[in-house]
Design a protein around this motif. Structure first.
Motif, PDB file in Angstrom:
ATOM      1  N   LEU A  85     -13.425 -14.359  24.078  1.00 60.00           N
ATOM      2  CA  LEU A  85     -14.417 -13.733  22.935  1.00 60.00           C
ATOM      3  C   LEU A  85     -13.908 -12.617  22.223  1.00 60.00           C
ATOM      4  N   ILE A  86     -13.226 -11.738  22.877  1.00 60.07           N
ATOM      5  CA  ILE A  86     -12.612 -10.362  22.391  1.00 60.07           C
ATOM      6  C   ILE A  86     -11.601 -11.174  21.177  1.00 60.07           C
ATOM      7  N   GLY A  87     -10.794 -11.991  21.833  1.00 59.14           N
ATOM      8  CA  GLY A  87      -9.669 -12.638  20.596  1.00 59.14           C
ATOM      9  C   GLY A  87     -10.118 -13.198  19.555  1.00 59.14           C
ATOM     10  N   TYR A  88     -11.478 -14.066  19.805  1.00 63.97           N
ATOM     11  CA  TYR A  88     -11.960 -14.722  18.634  1.00 63.97           C
ATOM     12  C   TYR A  88     -12.616 -13.470  17.786  1.00 63.97           C
ATOM     13  N   ALA A  89     -13.356 -12.525  18.120  1.00 63.64           N
ATOM     14  CA  ALA A  89     -13.810 -11.622  17.482  1.00 63.64           C
ATOM     15  C   ALA A  89     -12.909 -10.806  16.703  1.00 63.64           C
ATOM     16  N   PHE A  90     -11.669 -10.528  17.097  1.00 65.73           N
ATOM     17  CA  PHE A  90     -10.465  -9.887  16.483  1.00 65.73           C
ATOM     18  C   PHE A  90     -10.219 -10.863  15.250  1.00 65.73           C
ATOM     19  N   ASP A  91     -10.045 -11.942  15.314  1.00 60.11           N
ATOM     20  CA  ASP A  91      -9.449 -12.942  14.514  1.00 60.11           C
ATOM     21  C   ASP A  91     -10.492 -12.963  13.312  1.00 60.11           C
ATOM     22  N   PHE A  92     -11.673 -13.128  13.821  1.00 60.88           N
ATOM     23  CA  PHE A  92     -12.926 -13.028  12.947  1.00 60.88           C
ATOM     24  C   PHE A  92     -12.908 -11.853  11.729  1.00 60.88           C
ATOM     25  N   LEU A  93     -12.487 -10.851  12.306  1.00 61.61           N
ATOM     26  CA  LEU A  93     -12.355  -9.513  11.313  1.00 61.61           C
ATOM     27  C   LEU A  93     -10.804  -9.516  10.621  1.00 61.61           C
ATOM     28  N   HIS A  94      -9.932  -9.842  11.287  1.00 59.47           N
ATOM     29  CA  HIS A  94      -8.579  -9.142  10.878  1.00 59.47           C
ATOM     30  C   HIS A  94      -7.994 -10.158  10.044  1.00 59.47           C
ATOM     31  N   GLY A  95      -7.026  -9.638   9.187  1.00 60.65           N
ATOM     32  CA  GLY A  95      -5.842 -10.182   8.356  1.00 60.65           C
ATOM     33  C   GLY A  95      -6.362 -10.903   7.078  1.00 60.65           C
ATOM     34  N   PRO A  96      -5.483 -11.371   6.250  1.00 64.89           N
ATOM     35  CA  PRO A  96      -5.775 -12.234   5.093  1.00 64.89           C
ATOM     36  C   PRO A  96      -7.100 -12.933   5.145  1.00 64.89           C
TER      37      PRO A  96
END
Length: 201
Positions: free
Chosen positions: A42-53
């Motif tokens: 879930l931490i990884g999903y949340a990171f990806d939800f916010l991060h990057g292009p």
């Protein structure tokens, strides 16, 4: 946004340096270890939800990655599409010549920061004509965006990850990547200052 990532994808281990499993468990008052793997995911999903292009933050990168951005022309200035640029001196400009990208001659462009954004400026000689586009990808900008040190990621963004993790942990029937209106409101309160509208300039 014509951008591509050229570095290896961030690992889950790297994302867990921004918000640790222990921090998330403390946030949610989870004392057992039965769901440690779930919480890490879930931490990884949340990171990806916010991060990057493609993230909710519209191009803010939490951790440093290498990118290339393409433009049809650079007549005066061009803004890099991602932020924060971790090393402004390492920004490189190349022009498409006969099907191959060649580094721009020294002294042609300079990179600088302007209102928290990285900008490429053309140093044209007096009377020089503007560039003519050879195609939609006439220029390639190479740069690194994101924080090199996980400790430098702003606290409101770390708290945003915890907000998402807590929501998805409790509401497991909701697919990770979707948020209701109240969670969206919380994200805007916490991280809105880091999120920039595409037409901000």
């Amino acid at each position: 946004m014509d951008v591509r990532r050229i570095s290896d994808p961030l690992t889950l281990a790297a994302k867990l340096q921004v918000v640790t499993r222990e921090k998330a468990k403390a946030h949610m008052r989870v004392r057992h270890a039965d769901e440690d793997d779930l919480i890490q995911d879930l931490i990884g999903y949340a990171f990806d939800f916010l991060h990057g292009p493609d993230g909710w933050l519209n191009g803010y990168c939490l951790l440093a990655e290498e990118f290339e951005s393409f433009l049809p022309a650079i007549d005066t200035t061009a803004e890099l599409p991602l932020r924060p640029v971790s090393d402004i001196d390492a920004v490189a400009v190349a022009r498409l010549v006969n099907g191959t990208y060649e580094p721009a001659p020294a002294g042609t462009f300079v990179a600088a920061t302007q209102d928290n954004f990285a900008v490429i400026a053309r140093l044209a000689a007096p009377g020089a004509a503007p560039t003519t586009a050879a195609g939609p990808r006439s220029y390639r900008l190479s740069f690194s965006a994101g924080h090199v040190d996980p400790d430098d990621v702003p606290m409101p963004l770390k708290q945003s990850i915890l907000l998402l993790v807590g929501h998805w942990y409790v509401n497991r029937e909701v697919a990770a990547g979707t948020v209701p209106r109240e969670i969206e409101y919380g994200l805007r309160c916490l991280a809105g200052r880091y999120r920039v509208s595409p037409n901000h300039s």
